[in-house]
Design a protein around this motif. Structure first.
Motif, short mmCIF file in Angstrom:
data_model
loop_
_atom_site.label_atom_id
_atom_site.label_comp_id
_atom_site.label_asym_id
_atom_site.label_seq_id
_atom_site.Cartn_x
_atom_site.Cartn_y
_atom_site.Cartn_z
N SER A 120 0.84 -1.20 0.00
CA SER A 120 0.00 0.00 0.00
C SER A 120 0.88 1.25 0.00
CB SER A 120 -0.92 -0.02 1.23
OG SER A 120 -1.56 1.22 1.37
N LYS A 121 1.91 1.27 0.84
CA LYS A 121 2.79 2.44 0.88
C LYS A 121 3.61 2.56 -0.40
CE LYS A 121 2.60 3.49 5.64
NZ LYS A 121 3.11 3.54 6.99
N LEU A 122 4.04 1.40 -0.90
CA LEU A 122 4.82 1.45 -2.15
C LEU A 122 4.02 2.05 -3.29
CD1 LEU A 122 6.76 -1.95 -2.43
CD2 LEU A 122 7.69 0.29 -1.94
N SER A 123 2.71 1.91 -3.20
CA SER A 123 1.87 2.39 -4.31
C SER A 123 1.56 3.88 -4.20
CB SER A 123 0.56 1.60 -4.35
OG SER A 123 -0.24 1.95 -3.23
N LYS A 124 2.02 4.52 -3.14
CA LYS A 124 1.75 5.95 -2.96
C LYS A 124 3.03 6.75 -3.17
CE LYS A 124 -1.97 5.04 0.22
NZ LYS A 124 -2.31 4.74 1.60
N PRO A 125 3.19 7.35 -4.33
CA PRO A 125 4.46 8.03 -4.64
C PRO A 125 4.83 9.11 -3.63
CG PRO A 125 3.11 7.80 -6.62
CD PRO A 125 2.25 7.38 -5.46
N GLY A 126 3.84 9.86 -3.15
CA GLY A 126 4.15 10.92 -2.18
C GLY A 126 4.72 10.36 -0.89
N VAL A 127 4.12 9.28 -0.42
CA VAL A 127 4.59 8.63 0.81
C VAL A 127 5.99 8.05 0.59
CG1 VAL A 127 4.19 6.66 2.36
CG2 VAL A 127 2.26 8.11 1.66
N MET A 128 6.16 7.40 -0.55
CA MET A 128 7.46 6.80 -0.85
C MET A 128 8.55 7.87 -0.96
SD MET A 128 7.87 3.58 -0.96
CE MET A 128 9.15 3.15 -2.12
#
Lengths: 374, 163
Positions: A120-128
């Motif tokens: 899930s986190k990997l799929s969120k560019p801003g979070v990554m």
């Protein structure tokens, strides 16, 4: 449920919690391992020798552009990035990007619970983007809460970190936990700055089953000139269960004591992670003779109301500690709102600074041990 | 509060992505997610993407609302291990307020097929301060277990209860 352990014979508390360290220290190869129940750390261990310098498909992660876009998308009036504030004591100062520091200076070691670090986190560019940039501030990061059935989380994360030419690598432990929901520990480290002895790494054996997630241990050394004076140390990555904190921090006292004697050539043991305990709740761990910890009087969670994370070591043995430490404030570092920071994690990275050169006491120890080559 | 209600409803959605997003949002809500505790417990046996966030949410939730005692007690006997495990854990976090669940917890300690649930029941009985003869007998039996963890937790609970 997720993990099965053999019943131990009756032994002392210390011996029941930790065993087989000698095996790891005398053995070689990536598969070397503390725990006899797990003959190999996991499929990712076989890939330890690989480097992760290849550019990721989403090459902009880590560039800062995605954080900016994320801020603009998710806030009505995006705040400008503020200077990094680090609540701290003594002469603590703000963290600086590891890549911006000159070689030969100091070493920044951090712990970061990246809550539910998975696809899930990997799929969120801003979070990554935030995670990638945060990790690049440090030479070694002990990570807790990798939670995924996939084995590509750390390889993809490290590839994103290395997209700017950095040379980070990682070491990951087995999936641990009492339910189907398991976690992995990991170390992410800058190979230009430190070396990891993958043969001296593994999970602490816990046949008495005192800990939900047995600590993951690895041996590191700073890269210095001349190499003979390099600061070397054990890192003990840990994450206690929030419902059994008292018993687990007591057990960690035994882990710490054992690691201090695990290898006569090594006197530096740094235990770090999410203890779910403040400095006043460290129990027997806080009473280990000589032990000290960096976080005191500061909150380490994103909501800024709990002091869960810390870095502990023997103050006399690890005299390489410079006295500088901090809680890396993701909100001010990246201009995030509290809600955005919570999307990254409910914990903030906690860091401490160490000299790269081994202090004199280390040499004294080596001198006292027959046959020790330095 | 409105948001929490929205995510509680979304956790019942037939769409797994929607349920996962709801569990993640509840996780980010921290202790404010307490009204959704029952839905989160049930979500622990859902698809992995849902269960991971639900588990993380429960880890950070703290003690559940006292009005959740009765439904949590029912969930403690759920056939799905993660559901039972988390229901028992939350009953333990309620402390003495969960005394009404004593009988169910003592039964789980005695005959749950899941070792992790048994162990959590031993721990929860100590947190609750359950003192009935049946509970003490169950804890005494468990303290003789060949499982070091179960025996240790049962002994610790007996000590806690008899303080």
């Amino acid at each position: 449920m997720a993990r099965k352990k053999a019943s131990p014979p009756a032994k002392s508390r210390l011996f029941t919690i930790i065993s087989l360290l000698g095996a790891i220290l005398s053995s070689g190869g990536v598969g070397a391992y503390f725990n006899p129940d797990w003959p190999v750390i996991g499929p990712l261990v076989e890939k330890l020798a690989q480097r992760h310098a290849a550019a990721p498909s989403d090459g902009e992660v880590g560039s800062g552009k995605l954080v900016q876009a994320w801020r603009e998308l998710t806030t009505e009036s995006a705040a400008a990035p503020a200077p990094i504030e680090t609540p701290s004591r003594d002469n603590a100062a703000p963290a600086q990007p590891a890549s911006a520091r000159r070689p030969g200076e100091t070493l920044l070691i951090a712990t970061f619970n990246i809550q539910v670090f998975g696809k899930s986190k990997l799929s969120k560019p801003g979070v990554m983007d935030v995670l990638v940039q945060a990790v690049r501030h440090f030479d070694v990061v002990a990570i807790q809460e990798v939670r995924a059935s996939e084995d590509d989380i750390l390889p993809r994360f490290v590839a994103a970190i290395n997209a700017d030419g950095s040379r980070y690598d990682f070491l990951i432990g087995p999936r641990l936990g009492r339910t189907v929901s398991t976690e992995q520990y990991a170390f992410v480290y800058d190979t230009a700055s430190v070396a990891c002895d993958t043969a001296a790494s593994g999970t602490i054996s816990d046949p008495a089953d005192l800990l939900h997630r047995e600590p993951f241990v690895a041996h590191f050394r700073a890269r210095t000139q001349p190499p003979a004076r390099e600061f070397s140390f054990w890192l003990v990555d840990t994450h206690t269960d929030p419902d059994e904190v008292k018993q687990e921090v007591d057990a960690l006292a035994d882990v710490f004591q054992f690691m201090r004697t695990a290898d006569p050539r090594e006197d530096d043991v740094i235990l770090l992670g999410d203890l779910n305990a403040s400095e006043t709740q460290l129990g027997r761990l806080g009473q280990v003779p000589g032990i000290t910890w960096v976080v005191s009087g500061a909150m380490t969670n994103t909501r800024r109301n709990k002091a869960y994370d810390n870095i502990l070591f023997d103050r006399a043995a690890t005299s390489e500690y410079t006295g500088r430490w901090g809680v890396f404030d993701l909100e001010s570092a990246f201009g995030l709102t509290r809600e955005q920071a919570l999307e990254v994690s409910d914990h903030l990275p906690v860091w401490a600074e160490f000299h790269r050169a081994e202090a004199t006491s280390r040499n004294d120890i080596a001198d006292r041990v027959p046959g020790v080559q330095r | 509060m409105e948001e929490i209600q929205k995510w509680r409803t979304a956790l019942q959605s037939p769409d797994v992505a929607e349920r996962a997003a709801a569990a993640e949002s509840l996780c980010h809500a921290g202790p404010d997610a307490a009204p959704a505790v029952l839905e989160l417990v049930q979500a622990c046996a859902d698809d992995e993407t849902v269960a991971e966030w639900a588990t993380a949410a429960l880890e950070e939730l703290g003690a559940p609302p006292t009005e959740s005692l009765e439904p949590l007690t029912k969930l403690a006997s759920d056939s799905k291990s993660p559901v039972a495990y988390w229901a028992v854990t939350l009953l333990g976090r309620l402390g003495p307020a969960a005394i009404g669940s004593e009988k169910v917890l003592a039964a789980l300690l005695h005959d749950s097929p899941d070792a992790a649930v048994q162990e959590r029941a031993a721990w929860a009985l100590g947190e609750i301060g359950a003192k009935s003869a049946a509970t003490l007998a169950a804890l005494n039996r468990a303290s003789q277990s060949t499982s070091p963890r179960l025996a240790r937790l049962a002994k610790a609970s007996l000590e806690q209860i008899q303080k």
